[in-house]
Design a protein around this motif. Sequence first.
Motif, PDB file in Angstrom:
ATOM      1  N   ILE A 131      -0.731   7.975   2.454  1.00  0.00           N
ATOM      2  CA  ILE A 131      -1.691   6.910   2.734  1.00  0.00           C
ATOM      3  C   ILE A 131      -3.044   7.307   2.142  1.00  0.00           C
ATOM      4  O   ILE A 131      -3.535   8.416   2.376  1.00  0.00           O
ATOM      5  N   LYS A 132      -3.621   6.400   1.362  1.00  0.00           N
ATOM      6  CA  LYS A 132      -4.937   6.648   0.760  1.00  0.00           C
ATOM      7  C   LYS A 132      -5.895   5.568   1.226  1.00  0.00           C
ATOM      8  O   LYS A 132      -5.456   4.524   1.719  1.00  0.00           O
ATOM      9  N   ASN A 133      -7.192   5.828   1.053  1.00  0.00           N
ATOM     10  CA  ASN A 133      -8.137   4.773   1.427  1.00  0.00           C
ATOM     11  C   ASN A 133      -9.154   4.552   0.320  1.00  0.00           C
ATOM     12  O   ASN A 133      -9.466   5.465  -0.461  1.00  0.00           O
ATOM     13  N   PHE A 134      -9.644   3.329   0.272  1.00  0.00           N
ATOM     14  CA  PHE A 134     -10.644   2.932  -0.718  1.00  0.00           C
ATOM     15  C   PHE A 134     -11.803   2.317   0.056  1.00  0.00           C
ATOM     16  O   PHE A 134     -11.631   1.309   0.742  1.00  0.00           O
ATOM     17  N   LYS A 135     -12.969   2.963  -0.043  1.00  0.00           N
ATOM     18  CA  LYS A 135     -14.134   2.486   0.715  1.00  0.00           C
ATOM     19  C   LYS A 135     -14.822   1.407  -0.102  1.00  0.00           C
ATOM     20  O   LYS A 135     -15.057   1.583  -1.304  1.00  0.00           O
ATOM     21  N   MET A 136     -15.124   0.303   0.532  1.00  0.00           N
ATOM     22  CA  MET A 136     -15.657  -0.831  -0.219  1.00  0.00           C
ATOM     23  C   MET A 136     -17.164  -0.992  -0.103  1.00  0.00           C
ATOM     24  O   MET A 136     -17.742  -1.864  -0.741  1.00  0.00           O
ATOM     25  N   LEU A 137     -17.772  -0.179   0.757  1.00  0.00           N
ATOM     26  CA  LEU A 137     -19.239  -0.288   0.875  1.00  0.00           C
ATOM     27  C   LEU A 137     -19.900   1.043   0.524  1.00  0.00           C
ATOM     28  O   LEU A 137     -19.301   2.089   0.693  1.00  0.00           O
TER      29      LEU A 137
END
Lengths: 189, 223
Positions: free
Chosen positions: A183-189
């Motif tokens: 599981i990876k995450n992409f920060k949008m702010l």
Amino acid sequence: MNGLINRVFFCVFLWFFYGCNNSSQENIVDFERTISEQDNVFTIPKEIKNAILRQFPSVEIIKKEEYSKLFWDFYDSSIIPNECFTDVNNDQLLDYAILVREGNKLKLVIILSDNKDYSYWISPFSIEKITAEGVNFCVSIKPAGRTDVVKKVPESLVIKKNGFLVRNLEQDHFVFYEENGKIKNFKML
Amino acid sequence: MKQLRSIYNYTALFLFLCVAFSCKNAGTVEDIDGNIYHTTRIGNQTWMVENLKVTRFNNGDSVKYLKSNNDWKQEKQAGYSFYNNDIALVKDYGFLYNYNCLQDIRGIAPKGWRIPTEDDLRELESFIKSNSAGIFLKEKGNSHWLTSNVIGNNATRFTALPGGYRDEEGSFYMLKSNGYYWTKTGSFEFYHWSSRMFQAFADVRRDSIFKKYGFSVKCIKQE
């Protein structure tokens, strides 16, 4: 005998004519009315929620009542803001995401299904510090596709499979997605 | 009297055959391979109910079957495949065609039919007049779609299915949860969790990489 055959012929003719007329006619439906037929609400099965609590004994599942008054100014009260489900690892089975609290930290748990069992993942960081006002974050589905964001420099994320989108009120905040079993995450702010 | 009855019988038989023949044409369309598709009338449009599964252009030339990832990736001509190269899935989901198939003048749509345009989608949406168009266009129930809280009711008989897609590398994604269909210039999509119809995934005018993608096809009748 002949009369009987004639009558059967006539009935078959009428039946065929009616069927044909029916199949070629314009579809006139009161579409909105047909929505009311849907009354099912699917939520994450209880045994999976119980398993989360066994896997991560220090967490509690966020309840709808814990959401802030501000949150409900943005959303309809009928939505379920703290959980959702779709296939994120491309195996045609439902995977689940649910918001939990660990003390005053808001975290996301993702449950990946396989044919026989489930695997559990918890975000290693806090999404939000939960205050007395209540929770402002919700989770929904991010369909496969491209996301462009402009932070200090423009960044893009292309996900081939569906992911989970975490929002702060109506603002997209994180995309959590599966890649090569992780599981990876992409920060949008 | 006997002669009259005989004339009557022949007339009835003639009418019966006329109605039977015209009925077949009203509700179905046949492609060059002999596959029969049901049709549905939605407003002033007639759409194919099943996804396209033709292997030849209308002049009889074969559309290339691109099995391996490498074949799919390298191909610059029209080609098709099916999800995971699993032939059992074709009956329900049809084929996944690349963009060149839509543009080829030999045509993959049956004669008298064509690939839909964005204007066709606008007309479809304006007939349905709802933000929840996906509910009325998706196949009813969960026999193909993953479980959700916005199950399709297929009130239009359009029967959108979650056939997934094939990407530029040849990998297959999202069977049972997402359905992607070609228009002449891009895709329109349905998701198991959403009541809406989308047009956000592929636009070949903005990004030509999507020409290498494979999506399902539903043809529309030329009126």
